[in-house]
Design a protein around this motif. Structure first.
Motif, PDB file in Angstrom:
ATOM      1  N   ALA A 265      -0.493 -25.443  42.431  1.00 38.81           N
ATOM      2  CA  ALA A 265       0.504 -24.567  43.038  1.00 38.81           C
ATOM      3  C   ALA A 265      -0.070 -23.154  43.092  1.00 38.81           C
ATOM      4  O   ALA A 265      -0.387 -22.562  42.066  1.00 38.81           O
ATOM      5  CB  ALA A 265       1.799 -24.577  42.239  1.00 38.81           C
ATOM      6  N   LEU A 266      -0.232 -22.621  44.286  1.00 36.05           N
ATOM      7  CA  LEU A 266      -0.803 -21.291  44.460  1.00 36.05           C
ATOM      8  C   LEU A 266       0.306 -20.254  44.355  1.00 36.05           C
ATOM      9  O   LEU A 266       1.182 -20.195  45.229  1.00 36.05           O
ATOM     10  CB  LEU A 266      -1.500 -21.188  45.818  1.00 36.05           C
ATOM     11  CG  LEU A 266      -2.624 -22.201  46.065  1.00 36.05           C
ATOM     12  CD1 LEU A 266      -3.225 -21.998  47.443  1.00 36.05           C
ATOM     13  CD2 LEU A 266      -3.685 -22.090  44.991  1.00 36.05           C
ATOM     14  N   PRO A 267       0.322 -19.441  43.305  1.00 35.61           N
ATOM     15  CA  PRO A 267       1.387 -18.433  43.174  1.00 35.61           C
ATOM     16  C   PRO A 267       1.218 -17.309  44.186  1.00 35.61           C
ATOM     17  O   PRO A 267       0.103 -16.893  44.495  1.00 35.61           O
ATOM     18  CB  PRO A 267       1.215 -17.926  41.734  1.00 35.61           C
ATOM     19  CG  PRO A 267      -0.218 -18.189  41.411  1.00 35.61           C
ATOM     20  CD  PRO A 267      -0.612 -19.418  42.166  1.00 35.61           C
ATOM     21  N   VAL A 268       2.342 -16.843  44.671  1.00 31.66           N
ATOM     22  CA  VAL A 268       2.370 -15.774  45.675  1.00 31.66           C
ATOM     23  C   VAL A 268       3.390 -14.729  45.227  1.00 31.66           C
ATOM     24  O   VAL A 268       4.490 -15.077  44.779  1.00 31.66           O
ATOM     25  CB  VAL A 268       2.739 -16.313  47.073  1.00 31.66           C
ATOM     26  CG1 VAL A 268       2.711 -15.195  48.111  1.00 31.66           C
ATOM     27  CG2 VAL A 268       1.790 -17.425  47.482  1.00 31.66           C
ATOM     28  N   LYS A 269       2.996 -13.455  45.340  1.00 32.00           N
ATOM     29  CA  LYS A 269       3.890 -12.349  45.021  1.00 32.00           C
ATOM     30  C   LYS A 269       4.208 -11.582  46.298  1.00 32.00           C
ATOM     31  O   LYS A 269       3.318 -11.324  47.111  1.00 32.00           O
ATOM     32  CB  LYS A 269       3.260 -11.409  43.998  1.00 32.00           C
ATOM     33  CG  LYS A 269       3.107 -12.010  42.626  1.00 32.00           C
ATOM     34  CD  LYS A 269       2.800 -10.941  41.584  1.00 32.00           C
ATOM     35  CE  LYS A 269       1.497 -10.245  41.846  1.00 32.00           C
ATOM     36  NZ  LYS A 269       1.167  -9.279  40.774  1.00 32.00           N
ATOM     37  N   ALA A 270       5.472 -11.218  46.437  1.00 31.74           N
ATOM     38  CA  ALA A 270       5.911 -10.363  47.535  1.00 31.74           C
ATOM     39  C   ALA A 270       6.237  -8.990  46.965  1.00 31.74           C
ATOM     40  O   ALA A 270       7.097  -8.861  46.099  1.00 31.74           O
ATOM     41  CB  ALA A 270       7.133 -10.956  48.242  1.00 31.74           C
ATOM     42  N   MET A 271       5.513  -7.973  47.443  1.00 34.45           N
ATOM     43  CA  MET A 271       5.666  -6.613  46.936  1.00 34.45           C
ATOM     44  C   MET A 271       6.182  -5.690  48.029  1.00 34.45           C
ATOM     45  O   MET A 271       6.098  -6.007  49.226  1.00 34.45           O
ATOM     46  CB  MET A 271       4.324  -6.101  46.393  1.00 34.45           C
ATOM     47  CG  MET A 271       3.825  -6.898  45.194  1.00 34.45           C
ATOM     48  SD  MET A 271       2.178  -6.414  44.669  1.00 34.45           S
ATOM     49  CE  MET A 271       1.210  -7.114  45.996  1.00 34.45           C
ATOM     50  N   ASP A 272       6.694  -4.552  47.594  1.00 32.02           N
ATOM     51  CA  ASP A 272       7.258  -3.604  48.539  1.00 32.02           C
ATOM     52  C   ASP A 272       6.148  -2.868  49.278  1.00 32.02           C
ATOM     53  O   ASP A 272       4.963  -3.155  49.134  1.00 32.02           O
ATOM     54  CB  ASP A 272       8.195  -2.634  47.826  1.00 32.02           C
ATOM     55  CG  ASP A 272       7.464  -1.798  46.779  1.00 32.02           C
ATOM     56  OD1 ASP A 272       6.273  -2.050  46.556  1.00 32.02           O
ATOM     57  OD2 ASP A 272       8.092  -0.901  46.193  1.00 32.02           O
ATOM     58  N   ARG A 273       6.560  -1.870  50.072  1.00 34.13           N
ATOM     59  CA  ARG A 273       5.604  -1.169  50.928  1.00 34.13           C
ATOM     60  C   ARG A 273       4.541  -0.444  50.125  1.00 34.13           C
ATOM     61  O   ARG A 273       3.375  -0.378  50.519  1.00 34.13           O
ATOM     62  CB  ARG A 273       6.364  -0.172  51.817  1.00 34.13           C
ATOM     63  CG  ARG A 273       5.483   0.639  52.751  1.00 34.13           C
ATOM     64  CD  ARG A 273       6.341   1.554  53.602  1.00 34.13           C
ATOM     65  NE  ARG A 273       7.164   2.414  52.775  1.00 34.13           N
ATOM     66  CZ  ARG A 273       6.743   3.577  52.263  1.00 34.13           C
ATOM     67  NH1 ARG A 273       5.515   3.993  52.475  1.00 34.13           N
ATOM     68  NH2 ARG A 273       7.554   4.318  51.529  1.00 34.13           N
ATOM     69  N   THR A 274       4.898   0.110  48.972  1.00 36.51           N
ATOM     70  CA  THR A 274       3.951   0.873  48.155  1.00 36.51           C
ATOM     71  C   THR A 274       3.181  -0.008  47.175  1.00 36.51           C
ATOM     72  O   THR A 274       2.356   0.508  46.430  1.00 36.51           O
ATOM     73  CB  THR A 274       4.697   1.958  47.380  1.00 36.51           C
ATOM     74  OG1 THR A 274       5.682   1.353  46.519  1.00 36.51           O
ATOM     75  CG2 THR A 274       5.408   2.900  48.337  1.00 36.51           C
ATOM     76  N   ARG A 275       3.450  -1.306  47.153  1.00 35.09           N
ATOM     77  CA  ARG A 275       2.801  -2.266  46.247  1.00 35.09           C
ATOM     78  C   ARG A 275       3.027  -1.922  44.778  1.00 35.09           C
ATOM     79  O   ARG A 275       2.264  -2.341  43.905  1.00 35.09           O
ATOM     80  CB  ARG A 275       1.289  -2.322  46.517  1.00 35.09           C
ATOM     81  CG  ARG A 275       0.904  -2.614  47.936  1.00 35.09           C
ATOM     82  CD  ARG A 275      -0.609  -2.683  48.087  1.00 35.09           C
ATOM     83  NE  ARG A 275      -1.123  -3.830  47.381  1.00 35.09           N
ATOM     84  CZ  ARG A 275      -1.295  -5.050  47.896  1.00 35.09           C
ATOM     85  NH1 ARG A 275      -0.983  -5.257  49.158  1.00 35.09           N
ATOM     86  NH2 ARG A 275      -1.774  -6.031  47.183  1.00 35.09           N
ATOM     87  N   SER A 276       4.076  -1.174  44.503  1.00 38.71           N
ATOM     88  CA  SER A 276       4.380  -0.796  43.129  1.00 38.71           C
ATOM     89  C   SER A 276       5.446  -1.681  42.497  1.00 38.71           C
ATOM     90  O   SER A 276       5.546  -1.732  41.268  1.00 38.71           O
ATOM     91  CB  SER A 276       4.843   0.665  43.075  1.00 38.71           C
ATOM     92  OG  SER A 276       5.999   0.864  43.881  1.00 38.71           O
ATOM     93  N   THR A 277       6.233  -2.378  43.288  1.00 37.81           N
ATOM     94  CA  THR A 277       7.322  -3.212  42.788  1.00 37.81           C
ATOM     95  C   THR A 277       7.191  -4.613  43.353  1.00 37.81           C
ATOM     96  O   THR A 277       7.013  -4.787  44.564  1.00 37.81           O
ATOM     97  CB  THR A 277       8.689  -2.621  43.171  1.00 37.81           C
ATOM     98  OG1 THR A 277       8.784  -1.282  42.690  1.00 37.81           O
ATOM     99  CG2 THR A 277       9.814  -3.455  42.585  1.00 37.81           C
ATOM    100  N   THR A 278       7.275  -5.607  42.475  1.00 33.55           N
ATOM    101  CA  THR A 278       7.257  -7.004  42.901  1.00 33.55           C
ATOM    102  C   THR A 278       8.682  -7.437  43.218  1.00 33.55           C
ATOM    103  O   THR A 278       9.555  -7.459  42.345  1.00 33.55           O
ATOM    104  CB  THR A 278       6.656  -7.906  41.811  1.00 33.55           C
ATOM    105  OG1 THR A 278       5.309  -7.492  41.548  1.00 33.55           O
ATOM    106  CG2 THR A 278       6.662  -9.356  42.247  1.00 33.55           C
ATOM    107  N   LEU A 279       8.924  -7.772  44.463  1.00 29.74           N
ATOM    108  CA  LEU A 279      10.262  -8.150  44.894  1.00 29.74           C
ATOM    109  C   LEU A 279      10.626  -9.561  44.435  1.00 29.74           C
ATOM    110  O   LEU A 279      11.742  -9.795  43.970  1.00 29.74           O
ATOM    111  CB  LEU A 279      10.372  -8.048  46.417  1.00 29.74           C
ATOM    112  CG  LEU A 279      10.073  -6.661  47.012  1.00 29.74           C
ATOM    113  CD1 LEU A 279      10.144  -6.712  48.538  1.00 29.74           C
ATOM    114  CD2 LEU A 279      11.038  -5.622  46.468  1.00 29.74           C
ATOM    115  N   ASP A 280       9.683 -10.486  44.539  1.00 30.12           N
ATOM    116  CA  ASP A 280       9.954 -11.863  44.118  1.00 30.12           C
ATOM    117  C   ASP A 280       8.622 -12.601  44.038  1.00 30.12           C
ATOM    118  O   ASP A 280       7.615 -12.169  44.598  1.00 30.12           O
ATOM    119  CB  ASP A 280      10.893 -12.562  45.105  1.00 30.12           C
ATOM    120  CG  ASP A 280      11.598 -13.756  44.470  1.00 30.12           C
ATOM    121  OD1 ASP A 280      11.314 -14.036  43.286  1.00 30.12           O
ATOM    122  OD2 ASP A 280      12.397 -14.413  45.156  1.00 30.12           O
ATOM    123  N   THR A 281       8.632 -13.710  43.319  1.00 29.40           N
ATOM    124  CA  THR A 281       7.449 -14.562  43.205  1.00 29.40           C
ATOM    125  C   THR A 281       7.788 -15.950  43.717  1.00 29.40           C
ATOM    126  O   THR A 281       8.904 -16.450  43.523  1.00 29.40           O
ATOM    127  CB  THR A 281       6.969 -14.647  41.744  1.00 29.40           C
ATOM    128  OG1 THR A 281       8.048 -15.128  40.920  1.00 29.40           O
ATOM    129  CG2 THR A 281       6.528 -13.280  41.239  1.00 29.40           C
TER     130      THR A 281
END
Length: 427
Positions: A265-281
């Motif tokens: 299972a390849l984990p994927v992170k979705a981050m905001d525009r500034t890449r400072s906050t992880t919105l969801d995994t």
């Protein structure tokens, strides 16, 4: 007796100024010597400036202050994740426009704009009375035709009995049998019409086909709606789960296919525009079946639970997918510099001098980069202040105390003045 008047004496003619004497050979020789000395002085000054510019920033040993303070880090062996960074678009699993299946007056709207709805929830109602009456008419027609069919079947049974007694012609029996078949078809048609009328009555109740979030209302109660209108009365977007679509470089396809074949299972992170906050995994789900020739990429999708609804449809997010992890020697990204011959780092020696060492880069992240050749674990490298360094320069690390500035050599002006005492003025 008067004295005789002396005769005027004629003035002596003025002497002409002597002609300028040509400069002597001695004077010409002194002038040439002075010009030569000036040229030599200028050349010596230029040579000194060039030599000084080629010296390390930290200065020559024993002259001037020590090198400037630089930031540093220790090369260490760590597990480096091999990641893929891309720009993605949040894509819902389902986007449904609620279109009326029957026409009529919209009597009720039972939802609030932006409300989260569940599957099967009643959202609006169309006036059902015309369709209820059509259903009653279809039911009546079916009952009548079923009664005729029953009577025809009874008659057919009687005719068959008479035929066995040779009291009726076979033609009459066959005609009655055909009538029964005809009435059976009529009853089937009536039942279909009744079912269609029932379906129309159900269509007057507009329900949510999926769970999601409903959008803005486009039709108010009291308006007449038509069947299959292009605009519909609202739009439902499924929010949980939700997908993120992004582009995968074609060079990364072998890595992804290898990991998927292993069942990883390849984990994927979705981050905001500034890449400072992880919105969801989430996890990587699938790849498209064709490469876009204009960009050399393949569309990929990752699925996210989106339990907190932090991902919104059509939102742009930064995607980071971890392909695998490797063990490597890593340093901060700011420690690696690029020169005419390739990548290099400044290694800090024990005597606080730096050595420029060529290295070979490997995989990298936003913060660190792997060094595959040219560096060992435990060595210190310069991370800040390397722009003003040269090979062999003296540096200070953060926290070091600067050494006292040494005095100049005995040939300096201060050395020549040391030991002299001021002589008292003569009496």
């Amino acid at each position: 007796m008067s004295s005789p008047i002396p005769e005027p004496v004629a003035a002596a003619p003025l002497a002409e100024p002597p002609a300028p004497r040509p400069p002597s050979r001695r004077r010409r020789w002194l002038g040439s010597l002075a010009a030569l000395l000036v040229v030599l002085a200028l050349g010596a000054g230029a040579w000194y400036l060039i030599k000084r510019s080629n010296e390390p920033t930290g200065g020559r040993a024993g002259f001037g202050p020590p090198g400037s303070t630089v930031g540093h880090a220790v090369a260490q062996r760590a597990e480096l994740p091999v990641t893929l960074d891309a720009l993605g678009t949040v894509t819902p699993l389902a986007t449904i426009t609620l279109k009326p299946q029957v026409g009529g007056v919209l009597t009720e709207v039972l939802y609030t704009e932006g409300q989260a709805v569940t599957k099967g929830q009643l959202l609006a109602r169309i006036d059902p009375r015309p369709y209820e009456q059509a259903l009653m008419q279809a039911q009546g027609t079916r009952v009548r035709d079923e009664a005729q069919l029953e009577a025809a079947r009874v008659t057919l049974a009687r005719y068959r009995t008479l035929l066995t007694q040779d009291s009726i012609a076979r033609q009459d029996v066959d005609t009655q049998a055909a009538l029964v078949k005809q009435l059976e078809g009529t009853v089937i048609t009536d039942r279909a019409a009744e079912a269609a009328a029932k379906l129309n009555v159900e269509y007057t109740r507009i329900t949510a086909p999926v769970a999601g979030r409903i959008g803005l209302r486009t039709v108010d109660p009291g308006n007449t709606v038509t069947a299959n209108a292009s605009t519909g009365i609202a739009v439902i977007t499924q929010m949980t789960p939700i997908d993120v679509q992004f582009a995968v470089p074609q060079d990364r396809l072998p890595d992804i296919e290898t990991q998927l074949a292993k069942g990883a299972a390849l984990p994927v992170k979705a981050m905001d525009r500034t890449r400072s906050t992880t919105l969801d995994t989430g996890t990587f789900s699938t790849l498209d079946n064709v490469v876009d020739t204009s960009t050399g990429t393949v569309k990929g999708k990752a699925r996210f639970a989106n339990a907190q609804t932090t991902l919104f449809p059509s939102q742009f997010v930064n995607v980071q997918m971890t392909l695998r992890t490797i063990g490597a020697i890593v340093v901060p990204v700011t420690a690696v510099r690029t020169g005419p011959t390739g990548s290099y780092v400044y290694v800090i020696n024990e005597d606080r001098t730096v050595s420029m060492r060529p290295v070979k880069r490997g995989e990298s992240t936003v913060e660190v980069v792997a060094i595959t050749e040219g560096l060992e674990a435990g060595e210190k490298v310069v991370t800040e202040g390397g722009d003003r360094l040269k090979d062999g320069a003296q540096v200070l690390l953060q926290g070091d105390k600067p050494a006292a500035t040494p005095r100049q050599g005995a040939s300096g002006p201060r050395a020549r003045g040391e030991g002299r005492r001021r002589q008292p003025p003569p009496q």
